[in-house]
Design an enzyme around this catalytic site. Structure first.
Site, PDB file in Angstrom:
ATOM      1  N   ASN A 121       0.835  -1.201   0.000  1.00  0.00           N
ATOM      2  CA  ASN A 121       0.000   0.000   0.000  1.00  0.00           C
ATOM      3  C   ASN A 121       0.869   1.250   0.000  1.00  0.00           C
ATOM      4  OD1 ASN A 121      -0.459   1.962   2.488  1.00  0.00           O
ATOM      5  ND2 ASN A 121       0.233  -0.017   3.321  1.00  0.00           N
ATOM      6  N   ARG A 122       0.370   2.255  -0.655  1.00  0.00           N
ATOM      7  CA  ARG A 122       0.956   3.597  -0.584  1.00  0.00           C
ATOM      8  C   ARG A 122      -0.189   4.599  -0.428  1.00  0.00           C
ATOM      9  NH1 ARG A 122       2.483   1.897  -5.771  1.00  0.00           N
ATOM     10  NH2 ARG A 122       1.141   2.638  -7.458  1.00  0.00           N
ATOM     11  N   GLY A 124      -0.896   6.874   1.840  1.00  0.00           N
ATOM     12  CA  GLY A 124      -0.500   8.264   2.050  1.00  0.00           C
ATOM     13  C   GLY A 124      -1.351   9.018   3.061  1.00  0.00           C
ATOM     14  N   PHE A 125      -1.732   8.338   4.157  1.00  0.00           N
ATOM     15  CA  PHE A 125      -2.502   9.003   5.221  1.00  0.00           C
ATOM     16  C   PHE A 125      -3.774   9.662   4.690  1.00  0.00           C
ATOM     17  CE2 PHE A 125       1.388   9.917   8.216  1.00  0.00           C
ATOM     18  CZ  PHE A 125       1.535   8.552   8.414  1.00  0.00           C
ATOM     19  N   ASN A 150      -3.947   6.729  16.236  1.00  0.00           N
ATOM     20  CA  ASN A 150      -2.676   6.747  15.507  1.00  0.00           C
ATOM     21  C   ASN A 150      -2.574   8.087  14.777  1.00  0.00           C
ATOM     22  OD1 ASN A 150      -0.800   6.264  13.167  1.00  0.00           O
ATOM     23  ND2 ASN A 150      -0.652   4.255  14.127  1.00  0.00           N
ATOM     24  N   SER A 186       5.714   5.337   8.581  1.00  0.00           N
ATOM     25  CA  SER A 186       5.099   5.005   7.296  1.00  0.00           C
ATOM     26  C   SER A 186       6.045   5.377   6.160  1.00  0.00           C
ATOM     27  CB  SER A 186       3.780   5.758   7.119  1.00  0.00           C
ATOM     28  OG  SER A 186       3.305   5.611   5.788  1.00  0.00           O
ATOM     29  N   ASN A 188       5.098   6.013   3.183  1.00  0.00           N
ATOM     30  CA  ASN A 188       4.292   6.599   2.115  1.00  0.00           C
ATOM     31  C   ASN A 188       4.087   8.110   2.205  1.00  0.00           C
ATOM     32  OD1 ASN A 188       3.873   3.993   0.995  1.00  0.00           O
ATOM     33  ND2 ASN A 188       2.321   3.613   2.570  1.00  0.00           N
ATOM     34  N   THR A 189       4.692   8.746   3.208  1.00  0.00           N
ATOM     35  CA  THR A 189       4.722  10.207   3.299  1.00  0.00           C
ATOM     36  C   THR A 189       6.178  10.628   3.170  1.00  0.00           C
ATOM     37  OG1 THR A 189       2.754  10.347   4.701  1.00  0.00           O
ATOM     38  CG2 THR A 189       4.263  12.218   4.747  1.00  0.00           C
ATOM     39  N   LYS A 224       5.213   3.913  16.890  1.00  0.00           N
ATOM     40  CA  LYS A 224       5.233   2.832  15.896  1.00  0.00           C
ATOM     41  C   LYS A 224       6.517   2.929  15.085  1.00  0.00           C
ATOM     42  CE  LYS A 224       2.211   0.284  12.792  1.00  0.00           C
ATOM     43  NZ  LYS A 224       0.828   0.164  12.281  1.00  0.00           N
ATOM     44  N   ASN A 253       5.757  -1.366  11.571  1.00  0.00           N
ATOM     45  CA  ASN A 253       5.007  -0.882  10.415  1.00  0.00           C
ATOM     46  C   ASN A 253       5.333  -1.752   9.203  1.00  0.00           C
ATOM     47  OD1 ASN A 253       3.490   0.934   8.723  1.00  0.00           O
ATOM     48  ND2 ASN A 253       4.030   2.610  10.090  1.00  0.00           N
ATOM     49  N   THR A 254       4.961  -1.304   8.009  1.00  0.00           N
ATOM     50  CA  THR A 254       5.261  -2.031   6.773  1.00  0.00           C
ATOM     51  C   THR A 254       6.721  -1.827   6.365  1.00  0.00           C
ATOM     52  OG1 THR A 254       4.522  -0.131   5.469  1.00  0.00           O
ATOM     53  CG2 THR A 254       2.884  -1.831   5.952  1.00  0.00           C
ATOM     54  N   TYR A 328      -3.728  -7.034  10.551  1.00  0.00           N
ATOM     55  CA  TYR A 328      -4.240  -6.233   9.441  1.00  0.00           C
ATOM     56  C   TYR A 328      -4.357  -7.125   8.208  1.00  0.00           C
ATOM     57  CZ  TYR A 328      -4.996  -2.311   6.240  1.00  0.00           C
ATOM     58  OH  TYR A 328      -5.544  -1.456   5.321  1.00  0.00           O
TER      59      TYR A 328
END
Length: 349
Positions: A121-122, A124-125, A150, A186, A188-189, A224, A253-254, A328
């Site tokens: 996944n990406r 991005g919040f 979170n 994350s 993705n940011t 996290k 996290n991922t 998840y």
């Protein structure tokens, strides 16, 4: 009952997996929500997916009925807490939420790797903002469900001003959640993971733990962390933990790694960037969990995340030092009876 239920979900999963992943997720959650709202809907869900008795775990005034919770990202805006609680989760982490609403990254941004029992996944919040989440939680929350918040920063916020975003989320949600998890891991940011460095991390943790709101009702603060940390970075996290009296760590996290996948390299490359979750990160998540557990105080809560599909996976995380776990990707692949199966098998030990 167990075998028939498993076969039913196997058939349903084939249908859901025929849909684009993000669309399938929303369809599934809206369906659960609709069932919950039907006459006797809650009773139906609880009768079908009711978890067995388990020795509760009490921590800082929070009573967890059993160790299994739902990780952040599944219900970002707190829209499905009631049906999810009916499936048996003892705690759910909402978010990641940011001060301002944001759409997240361009679609498609969620991909399945069925051969690996994994997701990339990406997102991005993507979320509706902290104030919207707070208002929704204020309207009502399931009884006996522990809710974690979170929190992250908006994409447009430079790292030098990130503290402002974390404080804004903290203040918006303080009255509505039971604990907080700081998300600086994350992938993705852009630039977010650099906030895992000692100086910015200590600043964020210290400000939240010593915020004036904490003097009346204290909300534990967790961090996290990524599974891609070097040994030196793990040492730094442990030092930050000691310096700030951090309440807990969520590991992990991922990952940005793509090592050891069964899915073809060309297919994986076509999916692009993003965080990998599921079975392939089981080992690296366990390694980081085990390393950090040996370096921090026994008073610091550890929540194990990454590659959890069975009760054996949960036991392994607990043996490594975790007191709680979050699922998840395993929930996506194993289906709505996953919590019941895990807790029942844990209680047989």
């Amino acid at each position: 009952m167990h075998r028939n239920s498993f076969n039913m979900y196997s058939i349903l999963r084939r249908l859901l997996f025929a849909l684009e992943p993000e669309r399938a997720h929303h369809f599934t959650m809206e369906t659960l929500k609709t069932i919950y709202k039907l006459p006797f809907g809650e009773t139906i869900l609880k009768t079908t997916f009711l978890t067995s008795d388990f020795q509760p775990f009490e921590w800082k005034g929070l009573n967890f009925r059993h160790p299994v919770g739902l990780a952040a990202g599944f219900d970002k805006d707190g829209k499905y807490l009631y049906p999810l609680a009916s499936l048996g989760f003892s705690f759910i982490e909402v978010g990641t939420v940011t001060p301002l609403p944001q759409p997240g990254n361009d679609k498609p941004r969620l991909f399945r790797l069925p051969a690996d029992k994994a997701l990339i996944n990406r997102m991005g919040f993507n979320n509706e903002g902290a104030q919207s989440l707070a208002a929704r939680l204020k309207q009502g929350k399931p009884r006996n469900l522990i809710i974690g918040g979170n929190i992250g920063k908006n994409k447009i916020t430079p790292n030098e001003e990130a503290l402002r975003d974390y404080i804004a989320c903290f203040e918006a949600l303080h009255a509505q959640v039971d604990y907080f998890t700081i998300n600086v891991s994350s992938p993705n940011t852009p630039g977010l993971r650099s906030l895992q460095d000692k100086k910015p991390l200590e600043e964020i943790i210290t400000h939240l733990r010593k915020h004036p709101m904490q003097s009346t009702t204290y909300r534990p603060v967790l961090l996290k962390i990524a599974p891609d940390l070097t040994d030196e970075q793990i040492d730094d996290i442990a030092e930050v933990c000691a310096n700030t009296s951090l309440d807990g760590i969520v590991a992990t996290n991922t990952t940005i790694s793509r090592e050891g996948l069964k899915t073809s390299k060309n297919q994986v490359e076509s999916m692009g960037s993003g965080g990998l979750s599921g079975l392939p990160i089981q080992k690296i998540s366990d390694i980081v969990l085990g390393k950090i557990a040996k370096k921090i105080s026994s008073d610091t809560l550890l929540i194990g995340v990454g590659g959890i599909f069975t009760a054996e996976d949960v036991r392994r995380k607990l043996d490594l030092g975790a007191r709680l776990v979050q699922v998840y990707t395993g929930f996506v692949y194993e289906g709505p009876q996953m919590v019941q199966r895990i807790v029942k098998n844990l209680s047989k030990k």
